[in-house]
Design a protein around this motif. Sequence first.
Motif, PDB file in Angstrom:
ATOM      1  N   GLU A  35       1.078   6.956  -6.323  1.00 46.10           N
ATOM      2  CA  GLU A  35      -0.238   7.580  -6.505  1.00 46.10           C
ATOM      3  C   GLU A  35      -1.147   6.707  -7.370  1.00 46.10           C
ATOM      4  O   GLU A  35      -1.855   7.190  -8.261  1.00 46.10           O
ATOM      5  CB  GLU A  35      -0.102   9.005  -7.031  1.00 46.10           C
ATOM      6  CG  GLU A  35       0.664   9.878  -6.047  1.00 46.10           C
ATOM      7  CD  GLU A  35       0.862  11.306  -6.500  1.00 46.10           C
ATOM      8  OE1 GLU A  35       0.839  11.569  -7.719  1.00 46.10           O
ATOM      9  OE2 GLU A  35       1.060  12.158  -5.619  1.00 46.10           O
TER      10      GLU A  35
ATOM     11  N   TRP B 208       1.965   1.794  -3.509  1.00 50.62           N
ATOM     12  CA  TRP B 208       0.870   2.372  -4.285  1.00 50.62           C
ATOM     13  C   TRP B 208       0.668   3.840  -3.935  1.00 50.62           C
ATOM     14  O   TRP B 208       0.359   4.655  -4.807  1.00 50.62           O
ATOM     15  CB  TRP B 208      -0.427   1.601  -4.049  1.00 50.62           C
ATOM     16  CG  TRP B 208      -0.471   0.249  -4.701  1.00 50.62           C
ATOM     17  CD1 TRP B 208       0.228  -0.157  -5.797  1.00 50.62           C
ATOM     18  CD2 TRP B 208      -1.254  -0.866  -4.298  1.00 50.62           C
ATOM     19  NE1 TRP B 208      -0.069  -1.463  -6.099  1.00 50.62           N
ATOM     20  CE2 TRP B 208      -0.988  -1.925  -5.192  1.00 50.62           C
ATOM     21  CE3 TRP B 208      -2.156  -1.090  -3.263  1.00 50.62           C
ATOM     22  CZ2 TRP B 208      -1.597  -3.169  -5.087  1.00 50.62           C
ATOM     23  CZ3 TRP B 208      -2.757  -2.329  -3.159  1.00 50.62           C
ATOM     24  CH2 TRP B 208      -2.488  -3.359  -4.058  1.00 50.62           C
ATOM     25  N   SER B 209       0.840   4.185  -2.670  1.00 59.03           N
ATOM     26  CA  SER B 209       0.662   5.569  -2.244  1.00 59.03           C
ATOM     27  C   SER B 209       1.730   6.477  -2.847  1.00 59.03           C
ATOM     28  O   SER B 209       1.425   7.564  -3.349  1.00 59.03           O
ATOM     29  CB  SER B 209       0.703   5.650  -0.718  1.00 59.03           C
ATOM     30  OG  SER B 209       0.546   6.975  -0.292  1.00 59.03           O
TER      31      SER B 209
ATOM     32  N   ARG C 157       0.825  -1.213   0.000  1.00 59.59           N
ATOM     33  CA  ARG C 157       0.000   0.000   0.000  1.00 59.59           C
ATOM     34  C   ARG C 157       0.857   1.260   0.000  1.00 59.59           C
ATOM     35  O   ARG C 157       0.516   2.252  -0.654  1.00 59.59           O
ATOM     36  CB  ARG C 157      -0.955   0.007   1.193  1.00 59.59           C
ATOM     37  CG  ARG C 157      -2.056  -1.015   1.056  1.00 59.59           C
ATOM     38  CD  ARG C 157      -3.055  -0.983   2.198  1.00 59.59           C
ATOM     39  NE  ARG C 157      -2.388  -1.054   3.480  1.00 59.59           N
ATOM     40  CZ  ARG C 157      -2.616  -0.230   4.498  1.00 59.59           C
ATOM     41  NH1 ARG C 157      -3.506   0.711   4.415  1.00 59.59           N
ATOM     42  NH2 ARG C 157      -1.966  -0.376   5.630  1.00 59.59           N
ATOM     43  N   ALA C 158       1.984   1.224   0.699  1.00 61.49           N
ATOM     44  CA  ALA C 158       2.889   2.377   0.694  1.00 61.49           C
ATOM     45  C   ALA C 158       3.445   2.601  -0.715  1.00 61.49           C
ATOM     46  O   ALA C 158       3.541   3.745  -1.179  1.00 61.49           O
ATOM     47  CB  ALA C 158       4.015   2.173   1.704  1.00 61.49           C
TER      48      ALA C 158
ATOM     49  N   ARG D 193       5.673  10.675   1.788  1.00 62.13           N
ATOM     50  CA  ARG D 193       5.075   9.359   2.017  1.00 62.13           C
ATOM     51  C   ARG D 193       6.132   8.262   1.986  1.00 62.13           C
ATOM     52  O   ARG D 193       6.085   7.328   2.792  1.00 62.13           O
ATOM     53  CB  ARG D 193       3.961   9.105   1.001  1.00 62.13           C
ATOM     54  CG  ARG D 193       2.761  10.031   1.223  1.00 62.13           C
ATOM     55  CD  ARG D 193       1.543   9.623   0.422  1.00 62.13           C
ATOM     56  NE  ARG D 193       1.740   9.632  -1.019  1.00 62.13           N
ATOM     57  CZ  ARG D 193       1.536  10.675  -1.814  1.00 62.13           C
ATOM     58  NH1 ARG D 193       1.120  11.829  -1.307  1.00 62.13           N
ATOM     59  NH2 ARG D 193       1.736  10.573  -3.113  1.00 62.13           N
TER      60      ARG D 193
ATOM     61  N   LEU E 103      -5.118   2.023  -4.643  1.00 61.98           N
ATOM     62  CA  LEU E 103      -5.228   2.345  -3.221  1.00 61.98           C
ATOM     63  C   LEU E 103      -6.659   2.706  -2.825  1.00 61.98           C
ATOM     64  O   LEU E 103      -7.022   2.590  -1.657  1.00 61.98           O
ATOM     65  CB  LEU E 103      -4.281   3.502  -2.895  1.00 61.98           C
ATOM     66  CG  LEU E 103      -3.801   3.668  -1.476  1.00 61.98           C
ATOM     67  CD1 LEU E 103      -3.169   2.388  -0.944  1.00 61.98           C
ATOM     68  CD2 LEU E 103      -2.795   4.799  -1.399  1.00 61.98           C
ATOM     69  N   GLN E 104      -7.472   3.087  -3.791  1.00 58.19           N
ATOM     70  CA  GLN E 104      -8.848   3.500  -3.505  1.00 58.19           C
ATOM     71  C   GLN E 104      -9.851   2.351  -3.603  1.00 58.19           C
ATOM     72  O   GLN E 104     -11.035   2.547  -3.313  1.00 58.19           O
ATOM     73  CB  GLN E 104      -9.260   4.630  -4.450  1.00 58.19           C
ATOM     74  CG  GLN E 104      -8.388   5.855  -4.336  1.00 58.19           C
ATOM     75  CD  GLN E 104      -8.245   6.340  -2.905  1.00 58.19           C
ATOM     76  OE1 GLN E 104      -9.211   6.424  -2.170  1.00 58.19           O
ATOM     77  NE2 GLN E 104      -7.018   6.639  -2.497  1.00 58.19           N
TER      78      GLN E 104
ATOM     79  N   LYS F  65      -8.882  -0.951   1.180  1.00 58.71           N
ATOM     80  CA  LYS F  65      -9.183  -0.155   2.370  1.00 58.71           C
ATOM     81  C   LYS F  65      -9.644  -1.021   3.545  1.00 58.71           C
ATOM     82  O   LYS F  65      -9.396  -0.678   4.694  1.00 58.71           O
ATOM     83  CB  LYS F  65     -10.254   0.884   2.047  1.00 58.71           C
ATOM     84  CG  LYS F  65      -9.759   1.976   1.119  1.00 58.71           C
ATOM     85  CD  LYS F  65     -10.839   3.007   0.894  1.00 58.71           C
ATOM     86  CE  LYS F  65     -10.291   4.147   0.060  1.00 58.71           C
ATOM     87  NZ  LYS F  65     -11.206   5.276   0.033  1.00 58.71           N
TER      88      LYS F  65
ATOM     89  N   ILE G   6       0.573   6.346   4.018  1.00 61.54           N
ATOM     90  CA  ILE G   6      -0.530   5.914   3.158  1.00 61.54           C
ATOM     91  C   ILE G   6      -1.491   7.055   2.822  1.00 61.54           C
ATOM     92  O   ILE G   6      -1.953   7.161   1.689  1.00 61.54           O
ATOM     93  CB  ILE G   6      -1.330   4.766   3.837  1.00 61.54           C
ATOM     94  CG1 ILE G   6      -0.420   3.583   4.195  1.00 61.54           C
ATOM     95  CG2 ILE G   6      -2.499   4.312   2.958  1.00 61.54           C
ATOM     96  CD1 ILE G   6       0.217   2.879   3.036  1.00 61.54           C
ATOM     97  N   LYS G   7      -1.791   7.919   3.779  1.00 59.22           N
ATOM     98  CA  LYS G   7      -2.854   8.913   3.576  1.00 59.22           C
ATOM     99  C   LYS G   7      -2.409  10.350   3.718  1.00 59.22           C
ATOM    100  O   LYS G   7      -2.740  11.199   2.916  1.00 59.22           O
ATOM    101  CB  LYS G   7      -3.968   8.718   4.617  1.00 59.22           C
ATOM    102  CG  LYS G   7      -4.699   7.443   4.562  1.00 59.22           C
ATOM    103  CD  LYS G   7      -5.747   7.442   5.664  1.00 59.22           C
ATOM    104  CE  LYS G   7      -6.299   6.068   5.901  1.00 59.22           C
ATOM    105  NZ  LYS G   7      -7.217   6.007   7.019  1.00 59.22           N
TER     106      LYS G   7
END
Length: 129
Positions: free
Chosen positions: A33, A29-30, A26-27, A101, A37-38, A43, A92-93
């Motif tokens: 961008e 992907w973050s 996930r990191a 990030r 991740l969505q 989630k 992540i956010k």
Amino acid sequence: MTEHYVLIKHLHITAAALSLLFFVLRAWWSVRESPTLQRRWVKVAPHVIDTTLLVLGVVLMVMLSFWPHQHPWLAAKLIALLAYISLGTVAIKRGRTPVVRAIAALAAVATFAYMLGTAIRHSPLSWLA
């Protein structure tokens, strides 16, 4: 319940490994961008994995009567867990840029490695003990 110690310990270790692997993914992907991740499963899955990990950790703590005020390594691990969660949310956010990030993700993985060392060595010095 102590007859299930080995099973619970191995499930805890498995959940920890899954948590770390999924966090790193996930990191990544973050930082990139990625719209992946969505996705809903992306989630939801970390909450399921991390809740399982935490519940198993509490079960082990109660089963073994290990309390943070009696075992400094466990207190250190729990404090590090709070740092890991905080860094993870930045990775992540909450990180404003991909660089922020990425740095937070690396710091979170280092914190996870520290927690692993405290658990294995039963020392707040982690791998240095």
